[in-house]
Scaffold this motif. Sequence first.
Motif, short mmCIF file in Angstrom:
data_model
loop_
_atom_site.label_atom_id
_atom_site.label_comp_id
_atom_site.label_asym_id
_atom_site.label_seq_id
_atom_site.Cartn_x
_atom_site.Cartn_y
_atom_site.Cartn_z
N ALA A 56 3.43 92.37 10.84
CA ALA A 56 4.25 93.54 10.49
C ALA A 56 5.51 93.13 9.75
O ALA A 56 5.91 93.77 8.77
N GLU A 57 6.15 92.05 10.18
CA GLU A 57 7.37 91.58 9.52
C GLU A 57 7.08 91.10 8.10
O GLU A 57 7.83 91.39 7.17
N CYS A 58 5.99 90.38 7.91
CA CYS A 58 5.61 89.92 6.57
C CYS A 58 5.29 91.11 5.67
O CYS A 58 5.66 91.12 4.50
N LEU A 59 4.61 92.09 6.21
CA LEU A 59 4.31 93.29 5.43
C LEU A 59 5.60 93.98 5.01
O LEU A 59 5.73 94.43 3.87
N HIS A 60 6.56 94.05 5.92
CA HIS A 60 7.85 94.67 5.62
C HIS A 60 8.63 93.86 4.58
O HIS A 60 9.20 94.42 3.65
N GLN A 61 8.68 92.54 4.75
CA GLN A 61 9.48 91.69 3.88
C GLN A 61 8.85 91.44 2.52
O GLN A 61 9.53 91.41 1.50
N ILE A 76 3.61 80.61 10.41
CA ILE A 76 2.81 80.82 9.20
C ILE A 76 2.71 79.50 8.47
O ILE A 76 3.72 78.81 8.28
N LYS A 77 1.52 79.14 8.04
CA LYS A 77 1.33 77.89 7.31
C LYS A 77 2.03 77.95 5.96
O LYS A 77 2.06 79.00 5.31
N GLY A 83 1.15 80.23 -1.86
CA GLY A 83 0.31 81.21 -2.55
C GLY A 83 1.04 82.51 -2.80
O GLY A 83 0.88 83.15 -3.84
N LEU A 84 1.87 82.91 -1.85
CA LEU A 84 2.65 84.14 -1.98
C LEU A 84 3.66 84.01 -3.12
O LEU A 84 3.87 84.96 -3.88
N LYS A 85 4.25 82.84 -3.27
CA LYS A 85 5.26 82.62 -4.31
C LYS A 85 4.69 82.91 -5.70
O LYS A 85 5.38 83.45 -6.55
#
Length: 102
Positions: A56-61, A76-77, A83-85
């Motif tokens: 939920a926090e990753c989805l929010h951020q 989180i690895k 990959g997100l970057k």
Amino acid sequence: MINALIERWRPETHTFYFSVGECVVTLEDVAIILGLLTNGLPVTGPTMSSFEALKAECLHQFGVAPRKTDCRGNFIKLTWFRGLKDRIVLNDDVHIQPRLFS
């Protein structure tokens, strides 16, 4: 080289002793070696106690959530963040949004 450094490490003073003097490894040294950015706000916050809260926090951020395989326990690895970057776009100084792929 590592063995030579280990032999010269003094845990009581947290320094390396060489024939020419002492050497201390600073946080700045570690940041440079690892390529970490140090010019910005620190990333802090509460520890997430469950995968759902972390998701939920990753989805929010970030607008994207990691899969269970991208995490180990409450962590989180780094591969997920790398990959997100590549998938985020900076809107302004504060906000980011995911880049949509077709």
